[in-house]
Enzyme design. Structure first.
Site, PDB file in Angstrom:
ATOM      1  N   GLN A  54      -2.506  -4.410   2.823  1.00  0.00           N
ATOM      2  CA  GLN A  54      -2.693  -4.725   1.409  1.00  0.00           C
ATOM      3  C   GLN A  54      -2.859  -6.227   1.129  1.00  0.00           C
ATOM      4  O   GLN A  54      -3.355  -6.593   0.069  1.00  0.00           O
ATOM      5  CB  GLN A  54      -1.530  -4.154   0.593  1.00  0.00           C
ATOM      6  CG  GLN A  54      -1.530  -2.633   0.606  1.00  0.00           C
ATOM      7  CD  GLN A  54      -0.354  -2.050  -0.138  1.00  0.00           C
ATOM      8  OE1 GLN A  54       0.724  -1.929   0.422  1.00  0.00           O
ATOM      9  NE2 GLN A  54      -0.534  -1.695  -1.387  1.00  0.00           N
ATOM     10  N   HIS A 111     -14.771   1.591   5.292  1.00  0.00           N
ATOM     11  CA  HIS A 111     -16.107   1.107   5.657  1.00  0.00           C
ATOM     12  C   HIS A 111     -17.109   2.265   5.650  1.00  0.00           C
ATOM     13  O   HIS A 111     -18.262   2.102   5.282  1.00  0.00           O
ATOM     14  CB  HIS A 111     -16.081   0.419   7.022  1.00  0.00           C
ATOM     15  CG  HIS A 111     -15.543  -0.971   6.952  1.00  0.00           C
ATOM     16  ND1 HIS A 111     -15.699  -1.895   7.960  1.00  0.00           N
ATOM     17  CD2 HIS A 111     -14.849  -1.610   5.992  1.00  0.00           C
ATOM     18  CE1 HIS A 111     -15.127  -3.041   7.615  1.00  0.00           C
ATOM     19  NE2 HIS A 111     -14.602  -2.881   6.431  1.00  0.00           N
ATOM     20  N   ASP A 161     -10.715  -5.893   3.473  1.00  0.00           N
ATOM     21  CA  ASP A 161     -11.311  -6.840   4.431  1.00  0.00           C
ATOM     22  C   ASP A 161     -10.779  -8.266   4.257  1.00  0.00           C
ATOM     23  O   ASP A 161     -10.559  -8.975   5.239  1.00  0.00           O
ATOM     24  CB  ASP A 161     -12.846  -6.881   4.286  1.00  0.00           C
ATOM     25  CG  ASP A 161     -13.509  -5.625   4.848  1.00  0.00           C
ATOM     26  OD1 ASP A 161     -12.783  -4.708   5.291  1.00  0.00           O
ATOM     27  OD2 ASP A 161     -14.761  -5.562   4.832  1.00  0.00           O
ATOM     28  N   ARG A 184      10.323  -8.635   2.769  1.00  0.00           N
ATOM     29  CA  ARG A 184       9.970  -7.399   3.473  1.00  0.00           C
ATOM     30  C   ARG A 184       8.463  -7.380   3.690  1.00  0.00           C
ATOM     31  O   ARG A 184       7.691  -7.419   2.726  1.00  0.00           O
ATOM     32  CB  ARG A 184      10.416  -6.188   2.659  1.00  0.00           C
ATOM     33  CG  ARG A 184      10.043  -4.906   3.338  1.00  0.00           C
ATOM     34  CD  ARG A 184      10.342  -3.644   2.536  1.00  0.00           C
ATOM     35  NE  ARG A 184       9.689  -2.567   3.240  1.00  0.00           N
ATOM     36  CZ  ARG A 184       9.005  -1.576   2.686  1.00  0.00           C
ATOM     37  NH1 ARG A 184       8.908  -1.463   1.383  1.00  0.00           N
ATOM     38  NH2 ARG A 184       8.409  -0.683   3.442  1.00  0.00           N
ATOM     39  N   HIS A 207       3.393   0.620   8.292  1.00  0.00           N
ATOM     40  CA  HIS A 207       3.090   0.776   6.866  1.00  0.00           C
ATOM     41  C   HIS A 207       1.648   1.288   6.719  1.00  0.00           C
ATOM     42  O   HIS A 207       0.773   0.590   6.208  1.00  0.00           O
ATOM     43  CB  HIS A 207       3.300  -0.550   6.121  1.00  0.00           C
ATOM     44  CG  HIS A 207       3.488  -0.391   4.635  1.00  0.00           C
ATOM     45  ND1 HIS A 207       4.594  -0.855   3.960  1.00  0.00           N
ATOM     46  CD2 HIS A 207       2.701   0.185   3.697  1.00  0.00           C
ATOM     47  CE1 HIS A 207       4.486  -0.570   2.666  1.00  0.00           C
ATOM     48  NE2 HIS A 207       3.340   0.048   2.469  1.00  0.00           N
ATOM     49  N   ASN A 234       7.320   3.355   6.495  1.00  0.00           N
ATOM     50  CA  ASN A 234       7.287   3.286   5.044  1.00  0.00           C
ATOM     51  C   ASN A 234       6.740   4.597   4.474  1.00  0.00           C
ATOM     52  O   ASN A 234       5.606   4.977   4.755  1.00  0.00           O
ATOM     53  CB  ASN A 234       6.374   2.148   4.570  1.00  0.00           C
ATOM     54  CG  ASN A 234       6.360   2.050   3.050  1.00  0.00           C
ATOM     55  OD1 ASN A 234       7.362   1.690   2.444  1.00  0.00           O
ATOM     56  ND2 ASN A 234       5.238   2.407   2.435  1.00  0.00           N
ATOM     57  N   GLU A 235       7.562   5.284   3.684  1.00  0.00           N
ATOM     58  CA  GLU A 235       7.142   6.453   2.907  1.00  0.00           C
ATOM     59  C   GLU A 235       6.447   7.547   3.722  1.00  0.00           C
ATOM     60  O   GLU A 235       5.242   7.780   3.571  1.00  0.00           O
ATOM     61  CB  GLU A 235       6.230   6.019   1.741  1.00  0.00           C
ATOM     62  CG  GLU A 235       6.911   5.055   0.781  1.00  0.00           C
ATOM     63  CD  GLU A 235       6.076   4.749  -0.467  1.00  0.00           C
ATOM     64  OE1 GLU A 235       4.913   5.168  -0.527  1.00  0.00           O
ATOM     65  OE2 GLU A 235       6.600   4.085  -1.368  1.00  0.00           O
ATOM     66  N   ASN A 292      12.282   3.991  -1.933  1.00  0.00           N
ATOM     67  CA  ASN A 292      11.211   3.422  -2.765  1.00  0.00           C
ATOM     68  C   ASN A 292      11.120   4.286  -4.014  1.00  0.00           C
ATOM     69  O   ASN A 292      10.924   5.503  -3.911  1.00  0.00           O
ATOM     70  CB  ASN A 292       9.861   3.463  -2.039  1.00  0.00           C
ATOM     71  CG  ASN A 292       9.838   2.589  -0.795  1.00  0.00           C
ATOM     72  OD1 ASN A 292      10.854   2.042  -0.385  1.00  0.00           O
ATOM     73  ND2 ASN A 292       8.663   2.464  -0.180  1.00  0.00           N
ATOM     74  N   TYR A 295       9.742   4.467  -8.208  1.00  0.00           N
ATOM     75  CA  TYR A 295       8.957   3.855  -9.282  1.00  0.00           C
ATOM     76  C   TYR A 295       9.096   4.572 -10.616  1.00  0.00           C
ATOM     77  O   TYR A 295       9.008   3.948 -11.661  1.00  0.00           O
ATOM     78  CB  TYR A 295       7.467   3.853  -8.910  1.00  0.00           C
ATOM     79  CG  TYR A 295       7.104   2.878  -7.814  1.00  0.00           C
ATOM     80  CD1 TYR A 295       7.180   3.234  -6.470  1.00  0.00           C
ATOM     81  CD2 TYR A 295       6.694   1.587  -8.137  1.00  0.00           C
ATOM     82  CE1 TYR A 295       6.851   2.332  -5.472  1.00  0.00           C
ATOM     83  CE2 TYR A 295       6.362   0.672  -7.135  1.00  0.00           C
ATOM     84  CZ  TYR A 295       6.444   1.055  -5.816  1.00  0.00           C
ATOM     85  OH  TYR A 295       6.125   0.153  -4.831  1.00  0.00           O
ATOM     86  N   GLU A 326      11.434  -0.595  -2.507  1.00  0.00           N
ATOM     87  CA  GLU A 326      10.295  -0.810  -3.412  1.00  0.00           C
ATOM     88  C   GLU A 326      10.678  -0.322  -4.792  1.00  0.00           C
ATOM     89  O   GLU A 326      11.328   0.715  -4.936  1.00  0.00           O
ATOM     90  CB  GLU A 326       9.038  -0.050  -2.958  1.00  0.00           C
ATOM     91  CG  GLU A 326       8.349  -0.645  -1.762  1.00  0.00           C
ATOM     92  CD  GLU A 326       7.030   0.052  -1.419  1.00  0.00           C
ATOM     93  OE1 GLU A 326       6.411   0.684  -2.297  1.00  0.00           O
ATOM     94  OE2 GLU A 326       6.620  -0.048  -0.247  1.00  0.00           O
TER      95      GLU A 326
END
Ligand SMILES: *[C@@H]1O[C@H](CO)[C@@H](O)[C@H](O)[C@H]1NC(C)=O
Length: 488
Positions: free
Chosen positions: A39, A59, A72, A97, A143, A187-188, A329, A331, A397
């Site tokens: 990310q 891509h 990219d 993290r 991740h 992660n997740e 995590n 939200y 998160e």
């Protein structure tokens, strides 16, 4: 002296007396911010890096992402990592993290393959800089950026992946474990597996509904258990670090509070999302409600065996207790009610729950799934405490997605609300929460939403070559919370 006015206010508004403002974060409580390699890093083909499943798929199918964006270049953190660390430092955070890209460290991906020295140098630079700035590196080993070469053999659905992952994880312990004392294996898993292998919203977009997610999760849990036991035996005596894994879940609230079947649906949804991983880790094996339902529906559908794989007794023991602390995590919150109105086979059908939002809740303008419901965090933390014997927990998160712009009052409201509820969970409910991580330090590549959903305390100008970083209002607010240890 307590004024008469205050007494009157307390009688009229009793919540003043229980307001979280009087609580502060415990002295040993840690604050941090999080990012992930794909990310933010960019430099997708630099210094020997190969394609991950995200590089490969985006891509090949640029139209799958909003504005045909991809990772990219992203925040160009591969080159601007020093500036990022200065932002973490100036925030006053205790830890950072971040994740390591498998495709940089082991470009060929597989167990036994060559280590890329340029990647080692890169992550050594970051880890050393963090430590010299007094920041604790907390590293996510995986991740979501599986080497495409391993997807060619089935990725997380092929049990061979366990040995490839274990080799990669041992490689990072060997390289960085003398300085890194906090590891997050995955992660997740829900997103890796259910979104990636049962659906088409995450790489590798495998779309094996009702099957792929269960196979993948089984191998993720086995990989986690195996590497935990190896670390315990071979590394812990000398490196003395801690291992965690972080799972995501929404809080599910019964749509109708007076309906037993809605309450049951909310509990079932929590078990199918979070218990899927927490139950094997804390109690051993999958939750009974998952085993019963998936076994039954698989048989009805004519499958020769359950779509939910079985653990052996020794695998159950290997995974049970394989953590030094756990990650959450979180939200948002949803309402739950029973429904079987889904395609078969699917995890949704197996779960049998329809979720929805309350029109009263504020919805993020850039992430429609994200609603500002602070009390959901507190209810979730209390549920975890009761369901899993109050495990040591890090919130790894939590965050809000805004539009661009520096005056992010919506994120400020979100942070104040969620951290106030966290304080109540710690002080009034006795939840064993050791730290809080805001997602994210920077605006970054938000998967299929591209750069439209902005999660950063710091704004990034993706139109500038320099990827200029500018702290938002929320950065100052979080900085102040970390410093004062209270929520205003
Ligand atoms: C995914 O699979 C479903 C059937 O389960 C199908 O209807 C859908 O078109 C598939 N999506 C893609 C993008 O292939």
């Amino acid at each position: 002296m307590i004024s008469k006015l205050f007494v009157v206010i307390c009688i009229l508004f009793p919540q003043v007396l229980t307001d979280s403002n009087r609580y502060s974060f415990p002295e040993e409580f840690l604050f941090g911010v999080a990012t992930a390699a794909y990310q933010i890093e960019g430099a997708f083909d630099e210094d020997g890096k190969t394609y991950s499943i995200w590089d490969y798929n985006l891509h090949k199918n640029p139209d799958w992402v909003k504005d045909r964006a991809n990772g990219d270049v992203a925040c160009d953190s591969y080159h601007k990592w020093k500036e990022d660390i200065q932002l973490v430092k100036a925030l006053g955070a205790n830890f950072y993290r971040m994740s390591i890209a498998w495709t940089r460290i082991l470009p060929s991906g597989h167990a036994g393959s060559q280590i890329n020295e340029k990647a080692v140098l890169h992550y050594n630079n970051i880890i050393n800089e963090l430590i010299s700035e007094g920041l604790i590196p907390m590293i996510t080993i995986y991740h979501w950026d599986l080497p495409q070469s391993l997807q060619e053999i089935g990725g997380w659905m092929n049990p061979d992946i366990i040995d490839h992952y274990v080799f990669y994880a041992q490689t990072v312990f060997n390289l960085f474990g003398d300085r890194v004392k906090h590891w997050i294996t995955f992660n997740e898993p829900y997103h890796i597996c259910e979104e990636g292998y049962s659906g088409v919203s995450m790489a590798p977009f495998f779309n094996a509904s009702g099957i792929g997610g269960y196979l993948c999760s089984h191998n993720v849990l086995l990989s986690h258990g195996k590497i935990y036991r190896l670390y315990e035996k071979l590394y812990k005596p000398s490196q003395n670090g801690k291992i965690s894994i972080t799972m995501d879940t929404t809080w599910y609230e019964a749509k109708d509070q007076s309906s037993d079947s809605d309450k049951e649906a909310a509990q079932r949804k929590l078990q199918f999302n979070y218990g899927w991983y927490m139950h094997p880790l804390v109690k051993g094996n999958y939750p009974a409600v998952m085993i019963e339902r998936i076994d039954k529906f698989s048989e009805q559908e004519g499958f020769p065996k359950s779509r939910l794989p079985k653990f052996t007794e020794s695998e159950i023991e290997m995974i049970r207790g394989s953590y030094d602390f756990l990650g959450l995590n979180h939200y948002s919150t949803s309402l739950a009610e029973p429904s079987q109105n889904f395609n078969q086979p699917s995890q949704n059908y197996d779960t049998g729950v329809q979720d929805s939002g309350d029109p009263e809740w504020e919805v993020s303008k850039t992430s429609p799934w994200l609603k500002d419901v602070p009390w959901g965090l507190r209810k979730l933390l209390v549920w975890i405490k009761e369901e899993y014997r109050n495990p040591p927990l890090f919130i790894f998160e939590n965050g809000w997605s805004s539009t661009s712009g520096l005056m992010d009052e919506d994120r400020v409201r979100y942070i104040n609300g969620y951290l106030s509820e966290l304080l109540k969970a710690i002080h009034e409910d006795g939840c064993n929460v050791l730290g809080y991580t805001h997602w994210s330090l920077l605006d970054n590549f938000e998967w299929l939403s591209g750069y439209s959903a902005r999660f950063g305390l710091v704004e990034v100008d993706f139109n500038s070559r320099e990827r200029t970083r500018t702290p938002r209002l929320s950065y100052r607010v979080y900085q102040n919370i970390i410093k004062s240890r209270i929520v205003n």
